[in-house]
Design a protein around this motif. Structure first.
Motif, PDB file in Angstrom:
ATOM      1  N   GLY A  14       0.819  -1.198   0.000  1.00  0.00           N
ATOM      2  CA  GLY A  14       0.000   0.000   0.000  1.00  0.00           C
ATOM      3  C   GLY A  14       0.855   1.251   0.000  1.00  0.00           C
ATOM      4  O   GLY A  14       2.053   1.217   0.263  1.00  0.00           O
ATOM      5  N   THR A  15       0.212   2.332  -0.298  1.00  0.00           N
ATOM      6  CA  THR A  15       0.887   3.619  -0.353  1.00  0.00           C
ATOM      7  C   THR A  15       1.093   4.162   1.053  1.00  0.00           C
ATOM      8  O   THR A  15       0.189   4.100   1.880  1.00  0.00           O
ATOM      9  N   ALA A  16       2.271   4.687   1.292  1.00  0.00           N
ATOM     10  CA  ALA A  16       2.542   5.298   2.598  1.00  0.00           C
ATOM     11  C   ALA A  16       1.807   6.633   2.667  1.00  0.00           C
ATOM     12  O   ALA A  16       1.987   7.503   1.813  1.00  0.00           O
ATOM     13  N   LEU A  17       0.975   6.786   3.669  1.00  0.00           N
ATOM     14  CA  LEU A  17       0.230   8.027   3.897  1.00  0.00           C
ATOM     15  C   LEU A  17       0.558   8.520   5.299  1.00  0.00           C
ATOM     16  O   LEU A  17       0.892   7.737   6.183  1.00  0.00           O
ATOM     17  N   TYR A  18       0.440   9.821   5.484  1.00  0.00           N
ATOM     18  CA  TYR A  18       0.811  10.427   6.758  1.00  0.00           C
ATOM     19  C   TYR A  18      -0.400  11.123   7.363  1.00  0.00           C
ATOM     20  O   TYR A  18      -1.053  11.923   6.710  1.00  0.00           O
ATOM     21  N   VAL A  19      -0.673  10.774   8.612  1.00  0.00           N
ATOM     22  CA  VAL A  19      -1.784  11.368   9.350  1.00  0.00           C
ATOM     23  C   VAL A  19      -1.177  12.289  10.397  1.00  0.00           C
ATOM     24  O   VAL A  19      -0.377  11.860  11.232  1.00  0.00           O
ATOM     25  N   SER A  20      -1.562  13.533  10.339  1.00  0.00           N
ATOM     26  CA  SER A  20      -1.028  14.519  11.266  1.00  0.00           C
ATOM     27  C   SER A  20      -1.896  14.578  12.519  1.00  0.00           C
ATOM     28  O   SER A  20      -3.125  14.633  12.437  1.00  0.00           O
ATOM     29  N   ILE A  21      -1.253  14.561  13.661  1.00  0.00           N
ATOM     30  CA  ILE A  21      -1.972  14.786  14.917  1.00  0.00           C
ATOM     31  C   ILE A  21      -2.239  16.293  14.958  1.00  0.00           C
ATOM     32  O   ILE A  21      -1.306  17.091  14.847  1.00  0.00           O
TER      33      ILE A  21
END
Length: 175
Positions: A70-77
């Motif tokens: 899968g694609t690396a995605l970034y979730v920001s706190i």
């Protein structure tokens, strides 16, 4: 006397011309060397060695760890985590901005849904630190690893899976 002055002027002009030529050659060589190092690829032997090592590591990791797809995605706190830490000289205030790396949009949506639980896990992980450890790079790496374990544990309890692959510090301030 006039001939000596004329010879000195010609000698000065020649030495200036030589200096300019030397500077131009140095600049050209430096630019060429920089281009070679920046744009040049690895040689074939190094590439073959790297591919062989990846094959060996791949065969080891196939049995021990799941393949990351899968694609690396970034979730920001959304808010930085702010907390006090004890130190030998005095207590310190620390503010850390965190992003979480996940794989795939499904994991991203699930992580976004559980942000409050994740913030609680991050607070638990960060509260175990002290200022003397956070000054060093090893201390920061240790708290990052501890935060990853806490977040994965929390998500496993809440969502049933360890959705977060990495905890990344995008901002770190200690006063």
């Amino acid at each position: 006397m006039a001939e000596e002055e004329l010879q000195m002027e010609e000698g000065a002009k020649k030495s200036k011309l030589m200096i300019i030529i030397i500077i131009a050659v140095v600049i050209l060589l430096g630019g060429g060397a920089a281009a070679y190092f920046l744009l040049g690829g690895e040689d074939d032997a190094a590439m073959a060695e790297g591919a062989e090592q990846m094959q060996m590591e791949g065969s080891e990791t196939e049995s021990s760890a799941p393949v990351k797809t899968g694609t690396a995605l970034y979730v920001s706190i959304p808010n930085p985590i702010t907390f006090n830490v004890p130190g030998t000289g005095r207590d310190r205030l620390v503010e850390i901005k965190v992003q979480l790396m996940v794989r795939g949009s499904d994991a991203e949506e699930k992580v976004k849904m559980h942000i409050p639980s994740i913030q609680g896990a991050l607070n638990r992980a960060f509260s175990q630190a002290n200022a003397d450890d956070l000054i060093t790079e090893a201390g920061k790496a240790a708290i990052r690893d501890n935060a990853l374990k806490e977040v994965q544990k929390t998500l496993k309890d809440v969502a049933g899976k360890e959705l977060v692959e990495q905890v990344l510090f995008t901002g770190f301030v200690m006063q």
